[in-house]
Design a protein around this motif. Structure first.
Motif, PDB file in Angstrom:
ATOM      1  N   MET A   1       0.817  -1.215   0.000  1.00  0.00           N
ATOM      2  CA  MET A   1       0.000   0.000   0.000  1.00  0.00           C
ATOM      3  C   MET A   1       0.851   1.266   0.000  1.00  0.00           C
ATOM      4  O   MET A   1       0.413   2.304  -0.465  1.00  0.00           O
ATOM      5  N   SER A   2       2.074   1.188   0.508  1.00  0.00           N
ATOM      6  CA  SER A   2       2.901   2.397   0.561  1.00  0.00           C
ATOM      7  C   SER A   2       3.737   2.598  -0.691  1.00  0.00           C
ATOM      8  O   SER A   2       4.091   3.717  -1.019  1.00  0.00           O
ATOM      9  N   VAL A   3       4.068   1.539  -1.403  1.00  0.00           N
ATOM     10  CA  VAL A   3       4.927   1.654  -2.581  1.00  0.00           C
ATOM     11  C   VAL A   3       4.115   1.980  -3.835  1.00  0.00           C
ATOM     12  O   VAL A   3       4.497   2.825  -4.627  1.00  0.00           O
ATOM     13  N   VAL A   4       2.995   1.329  -4.010  1.00  0.00           N
ATOM     14  CA  VAL A   4       2.186   1.518  -5.207  1.00  0.00           C
ATOM     15  C   VAL A   4       0.948   2.316  -4.823  1.00  0.00           C
ATOM     16  O   VAL A   4       0.139   1.876  -4.028  1.00  0.00           O
ATOM     17  N   SER A   5       0.830   3.500  -5.386  1.00  0.00           N
ATOM     18  CA  SER A   5      -0.292   4.369  -5.005  1.00  0.00           C
ATOM     19  C   SER A   5      -1.437   4.262  -6.004  1.00  0.00           C
ATOM     20  O   SER A   5      -1.670   5.146  -6.802  1.00  0.00           O
ATOM     21  N   SER A   6      -2.127   3.130  -5.957  1.00  0.00           N
ATOM     22  CA  SER A   6      -3.309   2.949  -6.786  1.00  0.00           C
ATOM     23  C   SER A   6      -4.360   2.205  -5.971  1.00  0.00           C
ATOM     24  O   SER A   6      -4.035   1.513  -5.013  1.00  0.00           O
ATOM     25  N   THR A   7      -5.593   2.339  -6.366  1.00  0.00           N
ATOM     26  CA  THR A   7      -6.674   1.686  -5.631  1.00  0.00           C
ATOM     27  C   THR A   7      -6.558   0.164  -5.659  1.00  0.00           C
ATOM     28  O   THR A   7      -6.760  -0.478  -4.627  1.00  0.00           O
ATOM     29  N   PRO A   8      -6.194  -0.491  -6.791  1.00  0.00           N
ATOM     30  CA  PRO A   8      -6.004  -1.944  -6.756  1.00  0.00           C
ATOM     31  C   PRO A   8      -4.901  -2.377  -5.789  1.00  0.00           C
ATOM     32  O   PRO A   8      -5.019  -3.408  -5.131  1.00  0.00           O
ATOM     33  N   ALA A   9      -3.832  -1.590  -5.693  1.00  0.00           N
ATOM     34  CA  ALA A   9      -2.765  -1.923  -4.742  1.00  0.00           C
ATOM     35  C   ALA A   9      -3.267  -1.802  -3.314  1.00  0.00           C
ATOM     36  O   ALA A   9      -2.925  -2.613  -2.451  1.00  0.00           O
ATOM     37  N   VAL A  10      -4.080  -0.787  -3.060  1.00  0.00           N
ATOM     38  CA  VAL A  10      -4.663  -0.633  -1.722  1.00  0.00           C
ATOM     39  C   VAL A  10      -5.543  -1.837  -1.403  1.00  0.00           C
ATOM     40  O   VAL A  10      -5.510  -2.368  -0.285  1.00  0.00           O
ATOM     41  N   MET A  11      -6.299  -2.304  -2.381  1.00  0.00           N
ATOM     42  CA  MET A  11      -7.167  -3.453  -2.148  1.00  0.00           C
ATOM     43  C   MET A  11      -6.357  -4.729  -1.908  1.00  0.00           C
ATOM     44  O   MET A  11      -6.696  -5.525  -1.032  1.00  0.00           O
ATOM     45  N   ALA A  12      -5.279  -4.915  -2.642  1.00  0.00           N
ATOM     46  CA  ALA A  12      -4.409  -6.075  -2.410  1.00  0.00           C
ATOM     47  C   ALA A  12      -3.758  -5.984  -1.039  1.00  0.00           C
ATOM     48  O   ALA A  12      -3.685  -6.972  -0.294  1.00  0.00           O
ATOM     49  N   GLY A  13      -3.280  -4.806  -0.694  1.00  0.00           N
ATOM     50  CA  GLY A  13      -2.697  -4.600   0.629  1.00  0.00           C
ATOM     51  C   GLY A  13      -3.700  -4.808   1.737  1.00  0.00           C
ATOM     52  O   GLY A  13      -3.386  -5.353   2.794  1.00  0.00           O
ATOM     53  N   THR A  14      -4.947  -4.412   1.487  1.00  0.00           N
ATOM     54  CA  THR A  14      -6.006  -4.594   2.474  1.00  0.00           C
ATOM     55  C   THR A  14      -6.273  -6.073   2.718  1.00  0.00           C
ATOM     56  O   THR A  14      -6.484  -6.493   3.858  1.00  0.00           O
ATOM     57  N   ALA A  15      -6.254  -6.884   1.668  1.00  0.00           N
ATOM     58  CA  ALA A  15      -6.434  -8.329   1.837  1.00  0.00           C
ATOM     59  C   ALA A  15      -5.301  -8.910   2.682  1.00  0.00           C
ATOM     60  O   ALA A  15      -5.537  -9.739   3.573  1.00  0.00           O
ATOM     61  N   LEU A  16      -4.084  -8.456   2.423  1.00  0.00           N
ATOM     62  CA  LEU A  16      -2.940  -8.946   3.195  1.00  0.00           C
ATOM     63  C   LEU A  16      -3.019  -8.523   4.662  1.00  0.00           C
ATOM     64  O   LEU A  16      -2.741  -9.329   5.558  1.00  0.00           O
ATOM     65  N   ILE A  17      -3.395  -7.274   4.918  1.00  0.00           N
ATOM     66  CA  ILE A  17      -3.462  -6.867   6.323  1.00  0.00           C
ATOM     67  C   ILE A  17      -4.673  -7.497   7.023  1.00  0.00           C
ATOM     68  O   ILE A  17      -4.628  -7.719   8.230  1.00  0.00           O
ATOM     69  N   GLY A  18      -5.727  -7.821   6.273  1.00  0.00           N
ATOM     70  CA  GLY A  18      -6.840  -8.558   6.863  1.00  0.00           C
ATOM     71  C   GLY A  18      -6.395  -9.942   7.312  1.00  0.00           C
ATOM     72  O   GLY A  18      -6.694 -10.382   8.422  1.00  0.00           O
ATOM     73  N   TYR A  19      -5.656 -10.629   6.425  1.00  0.00           N
ATOM     74  CA  TYR A  19      -5.113 -11.928   6.811  1.00  0.00           C
ATOM     75  C   TYR A  19      -4.145 -11.769   7.982  1.00  0.00           C
ATOM     76  O   TYR A  19      -4.168 -12.562   8.925  1.00  0.00           O
ATOM     77  N   GLY A  20      -3.311 -10.744   7.914  1.00  0.00           N
ATOM     78  CA  GLY A  20      -2.319 -10.535   8.970  1.00  0.00           C
ATOM     79  C   GLY A  20      -2.950 -10.328  10.329  1.00  0.00           C
ATOM     80  O   GLY A  20      -2.506 -10.913  11.327  1.00  0.00           O
ATOM     81  N   ALA A  21      -3.983  -9.514  10.385  1.00  0.00           N
ATOM     82  CA  ALA A  21      -4.662  -9.279  11.661  1.00  0.00           C
ATOM     83  C   ALA A  21      -5.359 -10.543  12.144  1.00  0.00           C
ATOM     84  O   ALA A  21      -5.283 -10.902  13.319  1.00  0.00           O
TER      85      ALA A  21
END
Length: 169
Positions: free
Chosen positions: A90-110
């Motif tokens: 989410m910090s390296v790629v500033s696009s909405t799809p990257a945010v969504m991919a990062g969100t899936a990862l942090i959801g799994y992480g939490a």
């Protein structure tokens, strides 16, 4: 209660504190980025968080598979790694799809770190002390969230105090 001061409960508590706080801070930073820089409305910004659910569901399935086994710490470690990777995406790629991919990862992480980390802390305590142990752990987790959130925001705005030149680039 001295059994909470051994390695596994301390590790579980620290992981729960750090991952829970980082999860909340990353969601706050993402919402700020979406609404201030991308000028998304609150509904559009909120809809980018739907990938949290599949990530959490995957973590729940894996948690059920390793519940009360020696693999719980491995699951916790994989959750920490996923949270770090999600924040990096989410910090390296500033696009909405990257945010969504990062969100899936942090959801799994939490999902893979907070609950299992609490389990690691709880298993070291006698049954009659478990409520006290969870009270202490939850107090520490909530304090960490309030401490780490502003630190993340400071780091995000660290480059001349501008969101568009901080972490969000």
């Amino acid at each position: 209660m001295s059994s909470l001061a051994t390695t596994l409960p301390v590790s579980g508590t620290l992981v729960s504190m750090a991952v829970g706080a980082a999860f909340v801070a990353l969601l706050e930073l993402t919402a700020t980025w979406l609404m201030e820089l991308k000028t998304s409305g609150p509904l559009a910004a909120g809809m980018t968080y739907w990938p949290l659910l599949p990530g959490i569901i995957l973590a729940t399935i894996l948690y059920r598979a390793v519940f009360l086994s020696r693999w719980v710490p491995v699951l916790v470690f994989s959750g920490m790694a996923a949270l770090i990777d999600g924040g990096a995406v989410m910090s390296v790629v500033s696009s909405t799809p990257a945010v969504m991919a990062g969100t899936a990862l942090i959801g799994y992480g939490a999902g893979a770190s907070v609950g299992p980390g609490l389990l690691m802390a709880a298993l070291a305590v006698r049954t009659r002390y478990i409520a006290r142990a969870f009270a202490v752990v939850e107090l520490l987790r909530s304090e960490a969230t309030f401490i780490i959130g502003p630190i993340f925001m400071h780091v995000a705005r660290s480059d001349v105090g501008r969101l568009d030149t901080g972490i969000y680039v």
